[in-house]
Design a protein around this motif. Structure first.
Motif: not given
Length: 186
Positions: A101-125
């Motif tokens: 978290m201190l090294r930016g995992c929240d930004r990484v999570r948000e970026h992955i969610e935006e890039k894949l179009g899913i939220e954590a806990g979901e699978t891409t279409a």
């Protein structure tokens, strides 16, 4: 398989794993003086067979080892290495513990969610990626850490995430490990 199918009991029965599964389970149990010691290896065996540990597999393992289904489910649901539902072809596990978290995992999570179009806990279409957030992948010095299937990718930043996801989409597997800017001191 959907969560509705799981709740309705419309999932693979352990007996559909076949005689090879039963033979391998017997071999695993035989390695332990106490059958309950085989619990985690049997959960891995079931997950390797179907991609996740079904409720019926938990019941079968509980009966085979003389444990309660609740005990087996407690182990399955405690450890992040076991999946209780089908996942995409690539399981992305992002560490969200304090170091990451201190090294930016929240930004990484948000970026992955935006890039894949899913939220954590979901699978891409297309079923290619499932993203989950997990507690401590045990690599606090090299966070943020993203585990893809069985490989660790460390020092993840947005650029490395893009390169990794694009490569996986092309069917390639980048070399896991630390980022290119990490210096190793001997």
């Amino acid at each position: 398989m959907s969560a509705e199918d799981r709740r309705a009991g419309n999932e693979a029965r352990p007996e559909t794993f076949g005689p090879e599964f039963a033979r391998r389970a017997d071999e695993i149990v035989a390695r332990y003086p106490q059958p309950r010691g085989a619990l985690m290896p049997l959960l891995h065996l079931a997950q390797d067979e179907r991609g996740y540990v079904s409720l019926d597999a938990e019941r079968w393992i509980a009966e085979r080892l003389g444990l309660t289904p609740a005990y087996v489910h407690g182990v399955t649901s405690f450890y992040t290495m076991y999946r209780t539902a089908p996942a995409g072809r690539h399981l992305l596990q992002l560490c969200t513990t304090v170091s990451c978290m201190l090294r930016g995992c929240d930004r990484v999570r948000e970026h992955i969610e935006e890039k894949l179009g899913i939220e954590a806990g979901e699978t891409t279409a297309d079923g290619l990626f499932t993203l989950v957030c997990v507690e401590c992948l045990g690599s606090c010095g090299t966070g943020p850490v993203l585990q893809v299937d069985d490989d660790f990718y460390e020092d993840m930043d947005l650029e490395r995430v893009d390169a990794l996801l694009d490569a996986l989409r092309r069917g390639e597997r980048p070399v896991p490990g630390a980022g290119p800017r990490r210096a190793i001191v001997e």
